[in-house]
Design an enzyme around this catalytic site. Structure first.
Site, mmCIF file in Angstrom:
data_model
loop_
_atom_site.group_PDB
_atom_site.id
_atom_site.type_symbol
_atom_site.label_atom_id
_atom_site.label_comp_id
_atom_site.label_asym_id
_atom_site.label_seq_id
_atom_site.Cartn_x
_atom_site.Cartn_y
_atom_site.Cartn_z
ATOM 1 N N GLU A 1 43.205 -12.714 -23.958
ATOM 2 C CA GLU A 1 41.956 -12.562 -23.200
ATOM 3 C C GLU A 1 41.129 -11.375 -23.656
ATOM 4 O O GLU A 1 39.916 -11.468 -23.768
ATOM 5 C CB GLU A 1 42.267 -12.303 -21.721
ATOM 6 C CG GLU A 1 42.759 -13.462 -20.935
ATOM 7 C CD GLU A 1 42.924 -13.094 -19.471
ATOM 8 O OE1 GLU A 1 42.283 -13.729 -18.629
ATOM 9 O OE2 GLU A 1 43.700 -12.157 -19.175
ATOM 10 N N ASN B 1 25.048 -21.550 -7.624
ATOM 11 C CA ASN B 1 26.382 -21.378 -8.199
ATOM 12 C C ASN B 1 27.150 -22.655 -7.900
ATOM 13 O O ASN B 1 27.133 -23.124 -6.765
ATOM 14 C CB ASN B 1 27.051 -20.149 -7.553
ATOM 15 C CG ASN B 1 28.480 -19.949 -8.021
ATOM 16 O OD1 ASN B 1 28.913 -20.566 -8.994
ATOM 17 N ND2 ASN B 1 29.200 -19.081 -7.329
ATOM 18 N N GLY B 2 27.819 -23.220 -8.913
ATOM 19 C CA GLY B 2 28.592 -24.448 -8.693
ATOM 20 C C GLY B 2 28.155 -25.522 -9.669
ATOM 21 O O GLY B 2 27.476 -25.237 -10.669
ATOM 22 N N LYS C 1 35.337 -13.890 -13.859
ATOM 23 C CA LYS C 1 36.323 -13.330 -12.931
ATOM 24 C C LYS C 1 36.818 -14.364 -11.943
ATOM 25 O O LYS C 1 38.001 -14.440 -11.650
ATOM 26 C CB LYS C 1 35.709 -12.133 -12.191
ATOM 27 C CG LYS C 1 36.699 -11.395 -11.283
ATOM 28 C CD LYS C 1 37.785 -10.733 -12.089
ATOM 29 C CE LYS C 1 38.838 -10.055 -11.252
ATOM 30 N NZ LYS C 1 40.057 -9.756 -12.031
ATOM 31 N N TRP D 1 26.639 -18.244 -15.610
ATOM 32 C CA TRP D 1 27.739 -18.549 -16.537
ATOM 33 C C TRP D 1 27.566 -20.021 -16.853
ATOM 34 O O TRP D 1 27.796 -20.875 -15.995
ATOM 35 C CB TRP D 1 29.072 -18.265 -15.852
ATOM 36 C CG TRP D 1 30.273 -18.312 -16.740
ATOM 37 C CD1 TRP D 1 30.763 -17.293 -17.503
ATOM 38 C CD2 TRP D 1 31.174 -19.416 -16.919
ATOM 39 N NE1 TRP D 1 31.899 -17.699 -18.162
ATOM 40 C CE2 TRP D 1 32.173 -19.006 -17.819
ATOM 41 C CE3 TRP D 1 31.229 -20.714 -16.426
ATOM 42 C CZ2 TRP D 1 33.210 -19.827 -18.225
ATOM 43 C CZ3 TRP D 1 32.267 -21.542 -16.830
ATOM 44 C CH2 TRP D 1 33.246 -21.099 -17.723
ATOM 45 N N CYS E 1 28.890 -17.780 -11.969
ATOM 46 C CA CYS E 1 27.559 -17.346 -11.546
ATOM 47 C C CYS E 1 27.652 -16.399 -10.344
ATOM 48 O O CYS E 1 28.558 -16.508 -9.526
ATOM 49 C CB CYS E 1 26.729 -18.550 -11.136
ATOM 50 S SG CYS E 1 26.574 -19.763 -12.433
ATOM 51 N N ARG F 1 31.848 -10.816 -12.639
ATOM 52 C CA ARG F 1 32.235 -12.211 -12.439
ATOM 53 C C ARG F 1 32.145 -13.021 -13.737
ATOM 54 O O ARG F 1 32.733 -14.088 -13.842
ATOM 55 C CB ARG F 1 31.316 -12.859 -11.386
ATOM 56 C CG ARG F 1 31.460 -12.277 -10.005
ATOM 57 C CD ARG F 1 30.358 -12.766 -9.083
ATOM 58 N NE ARG F 1 30.453 -14.190 -8.820
ATOM 59 C CZ ARG F 1 31.112 -14.737 -7.806
ATOM 60 N NH1 ARG F 1 31.753 -13.967 -6.956
ATOM 61 N NH2 ARG F 1 31.131 -16.038 -7.626
ATOM 62 N N GLU G 1 52.587 -13.986 -19.421
ATOM 63 C CA GLU G 1 51.456 -13.220 -18.886
ATOM 64 C C GLU G 1 50.988 -12.165 -19.892
ATOM 65 O O GLU G 1 49.791 -11.947 -20.075
ATOM 66 C CB GLU G 1 51.863 -12.583 -17.536
ATOM 67 C CG GLU G 1 50.924 -11.536 -16.974
ATOM 68 C CD GLU G 1 49.483 -12.010 -16.743
ATOM 69 O OE1 GLU G 1 49.176 -13.198 -16.950
ATOM 70 O OE2 GLU G 1 48.658 -11.159 -16.378
ATOM 71 N N LYS H 1 47.298 -11.778 -21.590
ATOM 72 C CA LYS H 1 46.518 -10.532 -21.573
ATOM 73 C C LYS H 1 45.929 -10.234 -22.945
ATOM 74 O O LYS H 1 44.754 -9.940 -23.075
ATOM 75 C CB LYS H 1 47.394 -9.340 -21.157
ATOM 76 C CG LYS H 1 47.859 -9.295 -19.725
ATOM 77 C CD LYS H 1 46.792 -8.949 -18.709
ATOM 78 C CE LYS H 1 46.002 -10.128 -18.318
ATOM 79 N NZ LYS H 1 46.162 -10.764 -17.060
ATOM 80 N N HIS I 1 64.352 -24.250 -31.143
ATOM 81 C CA HIS I 1 64.176 -25.701 -31.024
ATOM 82 C C HIS I 1 62.878 -26.178 -31.673
ATOM 83 O O HIS I 1 62.288 -27.144 -31.229
ATOM 84 C CB HIS I 1 64.232 -26.117 -29.549
ATOM 85 C CG HIS I 1 65.562 -25.811 -28.929
ATOM 86 N ND1 HIS I 1 66.685 -26.586 -29.135
ATOM 87 C CD2 HIS I 1 65.964 -24.777 -28.154
ATOM 88 C CE1 HIS I 1 67.711 -26.058 -28.498
ATOM 89 N NE2 HIS I 1 67.298 -24.963 -27.895
HETATM 90 C C1 AGP Z 1 43.363 -13.183 -15.430
HETATM 91 O O1 AGP Z 1 43.445 -12.144 -16.349
HETATM 92 C C2 AGP Z 1 42.512 -14.267 -15.815
HETATM 93 N N1 AGP Z 1 41.210 -13.869 -16.160
HETATM 94 C C3 AGP Z 1 42.613 -15.620 -15.129
HETATM 95 O O2 AGP Z 1 43.666 -16.277 -15.758
HETATM 96 C C4 AGP Z 1 42.830 -15.665 -13.603
HETATM 97 O O3 AGP Z 1 44.076 -15.156 -13.283
HETATM 98 C C5 AGP Z 1 42.710 -17.108 -13.104
HETATM 99 O O4 AGP Z 1 41.432 -17.585 -13.381
HETATM 100 C C6 AGP Z 1 43.013 -17.246 -11.620
HETATM 101 O O5 AGP Z 1 42.127 -16.497 -10.854
HETATM 102 P P1 AGP Z 1 42.389 -16.166 -9.336
HETATM 103 O O6 AGP Z 1 43.568 -15.249 -9.278
HETATM 104 O O7 AGP Z 1 41.136 -15.510 -8.859
HETATM 105 O O8 AGP Z 1 42.676 -17.459 -8.644
#
Ligand code: AGP
Length: 606
Positions: A483, A100-101, A601, A74, A2, A27, A476, A480, A499
């Site tokens: 996501e 927010n929260g 975000k 959100w 949010c 966000r 990673e 990507k 394995h």
């Molecule tokens: C990154 O592409 C992601 N959207 C997500 O995994 C992110 O890295 C994770 O939520 C941690 O966020 P932060 O770096 O703001 O702590």
């Protein structure tokens, strides 16, 4: 997650409130709304969908008033429906609140309030707040005290902003474990979940701490303690980012812009004061146990750090995903935890740091957002200086964090005597050469990556494989592409494949292998064995590599030849290639690159 925004002015605010929540869109959100105070009290408009569409449908900018709050939601409690969107109001509609929260005791509060006759319209946890304030008002408390009494009843995390008909000149706000920042302007003041809410209007901010509330008018602000109402003296913090940095600058998407900003972010990460880096290296070595933590991308960054710390310095600092840290790790006063976080607000990582504080464990964090909760919570902080990262998908911030961890590993190597001063110089030189390698790659190879993505993005199932330092890169890279392009990719150590997972190999399952440089002979050969094993079972292999020998090999079904780079930085070049591949795969498949479905975000909830 949010986003909260507020403006108190002596001119109309709805247009700028709209701009402000558009600046918070990154966000992540599913609905949005606004409440502006006029002579009839707060007028609320809200709905589900993109901010621009909702704004048009609900005529946001036709709202006339000098004080207003706005929100991007959100969903956590209650579906994505117009009625669940914020602001929420009291029964009589005179109090409007955004939040927010997560309020963990909302169930019992709601039951209590309903018994007293309050009518709830939504399924959200947030709605208890305006009703609770209303209830305290009915009991005779003046508005400020009713607001604080309500906040003091909330368990969980919250950043709350309220406007009310009876005090139409200002905004009341308060926070616990969710970020809230006041912006100070000329004859007007602002409120936001982060700087982007008001960066176009002011560069002076006051960061609110847990347990504080504030009353903001167009010409003043007063921050007080929720526990006793005592005033708190706050420091005004200058914001170093500017509004231009948060714009797309000619790129079709923020993700591509941010990938292209990476030479600059590396330079910034290399410019971080050496003493701060040595300090963290020393903490790693001196601790009884050291861990690096993060979650999602930053967990993979932490994992890469683990590999460099082990190989460069002989330091064991296992990476632990923050969401599982407390359940799976033991730590106490003699230990050290280094957290990695772009936003500095991630719930899972903060949970670890807060518990570490409680157990007197030494903590440090590497964060990108100035004034963030993590930056203020830990014993030592390194600001990575990557500038605003607007795309939900982390690219440049993650790369900068990797550079900083490699620097820590090098300094730890010097301290443990594994790296001589001459070796150190050599390694720093290799890091310094990286921005040019990246620029060269982006300029000369983007076309190849695009074509590769167009050729292969229709394959829905992938294994992403790497060994040694290329394993966290594979993880990673897989995150990507999941996501942003919604392709299923399972990151795995190449050696682990045989394995069990090898049973899945057939002509339909694609493997993307991150091949080390030929200079890393053992690792290179072992990775080649994995490729052979896949091919022997009729699998299809795409490789990212820099090997002339492999370029001519018949083993590969597809390949991306990378520019030569020293082994120290070569994994990072593979990562940038994978970021770009994910971007082009998403574009090829027509996905929403900067705001992928369901993602936020900064993930500030459990
Ligand atoms: C990154 O592409 C992601 N959207 C997500 O995994 C992110 O890295 C994770 O939520 C941690 O966020 P932060 O770096 O703001 O702590």
């Amino acid at each position: 997650m949010c986003g909260i925004s507020g403006i108190i002015s002596n001119t109309s605010v709805s247009r700028r409130l709209l701009d402000s929540i558009q600046n918070l869109e990154y966000r992540g959100y599913d609905s949005c709304g606004m409440a502006v105070i006029n002579s009839h009290g707060p007028i609320v408009r809200k709905n589900v969908g993109h901010v621009a569409e909702v704004a048009e449908k609900e005529l946001f900018t036709s709202l006339d008033g000098h004080v207003g709050i706005a929100h991007t939601r959100w969903a956590t409690h209650g579906g994505v429906t117009p009625v669940n969107a914020h602001p929420h109001t009291s029964c009589d509609g005179t109090i409007a609140v955004v939040h927010n929260g997560i309020i963990s005791n909302y169930g019992e509060l709601k039951a209590r309030l309903m018994k007293k006759g309050h009518i709830f319209r939504s399924e959200t946890d947030t709605e208890v707040i305006p009703h609770l304030i209303e209830e305290y008002r009915k009991g005779g408390l003046p508005l400020e005290r009713a607001f604080v009494a309500a906040l003091n009843e909330l368990d969980g995390s919250f950043a709350v902003a309220m406007v009310a008909a009876e005090e139409p000149w200002g905004i009341f706000c308060g926070k616990h474990e969710s970020p809230l920042i006041i912006g100070l302007g000329q004859n007007e003041n602002y409120l936001g979940s982060d700087f982007n809410a008001f960066i176009e209007y002011t560069k002076n901010a006051v960061v609110m701490e847990d347990g504080e509330y504030a009353i903001i008018t167009h010409e003043s602000y007063a921050v007080k303690r929720m526990s006793n109402g005592e005033p708190v003296n706050k420091q005004v913090m200058p914001i170093e980012w500017d509004a231009e940095m948060s714009k797309k600058g000619g790129f079709p998407h923020y993700m591509l812009k941010e990938i292209h900003e990476q030479p600059r972010t590396v330079i910034k990460a290399l410019a971080i004061d050496e003493n701060a880096i040595i300090n963290l290296a020393r903490r790693m070595i001196e601790a009884r146990r050291a861990n690096v933590t993060g979650v999602g991308t930053t967990y993979y960054v932490a994992q890469l750090g683990q590999y460099y710390l082990a190989s460069e310095a002989g330091v064991s600092a296992p990476a632990v995903s923050a969401d599982e840290f407390l359940e799976g790790s033991a730590f106490g006063p003699e230990d050290f935890i280094l957290a990695v976080s772009q936003s500095g607000e991630t719930y899972d990582t903060l949970r670890v740091l807060r518990e570490a504080k409680r157990r007197k464990t030494r903590t440090a964090a590497m964060v990108n957002v100035i004034g963030s909760t993590m930056a203020r919570l830990v014993d030592d902080v390194v600001m990575q200086g990557s500038g605003p990262e607007i795309c939900v998908i982390s690219t440049k911030a993650a790369l900068a964090q990797m550079i900083i961890l490699i620097r820590i590993a090098i300094e730890a190597g010097v301290l443990t005597g594994r790296i001589t001063p001459a070796d150190r110089k050599q390694k720093i030189k290799q890091l310094e050469a990286l921005p040019d390698i990246i620029s060269g790659f982006l300029n000369e190879y983007s076309g190849f990556v695009h074509t590769l993505a167009q050729r292969t993005a229709h394959h829905h199932n992938w294994l992403y494989l790497g060994r040694g330092r290329y394993y966290p890169i594979a993880l990673e890279a897989a995150l990507k592409v999941k996501e942003v392009a919604y392709l299923h990719a399972e990151g795995m150590p190449a050696g682990f494949l045989k394995h069990g997972t090898i049973a899945l190999i057939d002509e339909k399952l694609k493997s993307l292998v991150f091949v080390p440089t030929e200079k890393e002979e053992e690792l290179y050969n072992m990775t080649m064995s994995s490729i052979e094993e896949i091919k022997a079972r009729g699998g299809s292999v795409t490789a990212f590599h820099s090997s002339r020998t492999l370029q001519r090999s018949k083993l590969l079904d597809d390949q991306l030849m990378l520019p030569a780079a020293p082994p120290l930085v070569a994994p990072l070049v593979s990562l940038i290639a994978a970021q770009l591949y994910s971007y082009f795969a998403a574009v090829t498949l027509g996905k929403n690159v900067d705001k992928p479905r369901a993602l936020a975000k900064s993930v500030t909830v459990a």
